[in-house]
Scaffold this active site. Sequence first.
Site, PDB file in Angstrom:
ATOM      1  N   SER A 244       0.835  -1.199   0.000  1.00 30.77           N
ATOM      2  CA  SER A 244       0.000   0.000   0.000  1.00 30.77           C
ATOM      3  C   SER A 244       0.876   1.258   0.000  1.00 30.77           C
ATOM      4  O   SER A 244       1.624   1.488  -0.934  1.00 30.77           O
ATOM      5  CB  SER A 244      -0.971  -0.043   1.187  1.00 30.77           C
ATOM      6  OG  SER A 244      -2.017   0.873   1.020  1.00 30.77           O
TER       7      SER A 244
ATOM      8  N   ASP B  87      -9.521  -4.906  -4.970  1.00 31.99           N
ATOM      9  CA  ASP B  87      -8.876  -3.723  -4.412  1.00 31.99           C
ATOM     10  C   ASP B  87      -9.317  -2.480  -5.179  1.00 31.99           C
ATOM     11  O   ASP B  87      -9.313  -2.467  -6.420  1.00 31.99           O
ATOM     12  CB  ASP B  87      -7.356  -3.893  -4.505  1.00 31.99           C
ATOM     13  CG  ASP B  87      -6.579  -2.787  -3.806  1.00 31.99           C
ATOM     14  OD1 ASP B  87      -7.202  -1.854  -3.263  1.00 31.99           O
ATOM     15  OD2 ASP B  87      -5.340  -2.858  -3.806  1.00 31.99           O
TER      16      ASP B  87
ATOM     17  N   HIS C 122      -7.942  -5.529  -0.571  1.00 33.77           N
ATOM     18  CA  HIS C 122      -6.712  -4.889  -0.123  1.00 33.77           C
ATOM     19  C   HIS C 122      -6.243  -5.461   1.221  1.00 33.77           C
ATOM     20  O   HIS C 122      -7.010  -5.539   2.173  1.00 33.77           O
ATOM     21  CB  HIS C 122      -6.964  -3.384   0.003  1.00 33.77           C
ATOM     22  CG  HIS C 122      -5.732  -2.557   0.115  1.00 33.77           C
ATOM     23  ND1 HIS C 122      -4.962  -2.221  -0.979  1.00 33.77           N
ATOM     24  CD2 HIS C 122      -5.126  -1.992   1.185  1.00 33.77           C
ATOM     25  CE1 HIS C 122      -3.952  -1.464  -0.584  1.00 33.77           C
ATOM     26  NE2 HIS C 122      -4.027  -1.316   0.721  1.00 33.77           N
TER      27      HIS C 122
END
Length: 331
Positions: A175, A275, A307
């Site tokens: 991320s 995601d 995610h």
Amino acid sequence: MGSLSAVAADANPVVDDYSPYFRVYKDGSVERLRAEEHTPASLDPRTGVESKDIAISAVVSARIYLPPDGGDSGRKLPLVLYFRGGGFCVLSAASPVLHAHLNALAAASSVIVLSVDYRRAPEHSIPVPYDDSWAALHWAASHSAGLAEIDFDFSPESWLVEHADFDKVYLAGDSAGGNIAHNLAMRAATLPLPGGVKLAGIVLLEPYFWGTRPTASAAAADPVKRARLDRLWRVVCPASEAGNDDPLVNPLAARAPSLAVLGCGRVLVCTAERDAMRDWAWMYYEALRESGWRGESEIYEAAGEDHGFYLHRPDGDCAALLLKRIAAFLA
């Protein structure tokens, strides 16, 4: 006339509410809403990976992981500098989910992992997380010449000197950490590292790339999550004039530098089918391939996952497949 607390609240209202994690007030102050969980460094009985916490500078620390085949084999191991996610704002190198993930990564890939504990936004806005992470990379690369030839401001790390292969230095992150890995690889294209160290590659796990361009994956995401992503860059980089089209968060923006100069030889992009940032990962991969960059690139998508699945369900089949793919890339 309202109460004093009401008057104070009116004078200093909340401007960004990221409950249950933190709130940002008009005067710039930040209220952390819950204490972070911490897991101590240790010898992990499940994987045999050993870890310890180290200081890199007065403001940057890290947790380093040594796989069980690193101490006795005599062979040098690839070094992976890992940057955590959490939107630049939450988690730490000692967070339980990250600690478990990196124990598994070190064991599956037979690599040394240096998990960088960069300072967090919003208290320390961009570029502080990038600069802290670059300082950690610079410090790690300084070990390539051996202890006798380097004047360290802080203590050198024996595991790096004894076990790290500085011809196989990788950056990785999930991320926001994937965003950091990309931006450090761009920086490495023009700024030399100590000892002539070059980056072998980067691993971008569901990288935080965003922008104003509409995407199908963003449109399909939970509206609350999408709204938070739309606001996040302004929170972590309030000085940015371009907002979500800042090249630091949108590497495909009109003013972004060409990906052709990316300072590494190999890239693995990992994403997940559900995601919200999935399409940005694919667009980055395709733009990299079309940019004229001379390296090798791969992309991997986890079917049916969202995610951070490898952090939230580390024992699942999809997490195991992801680790296998990363291990093959780092081999």
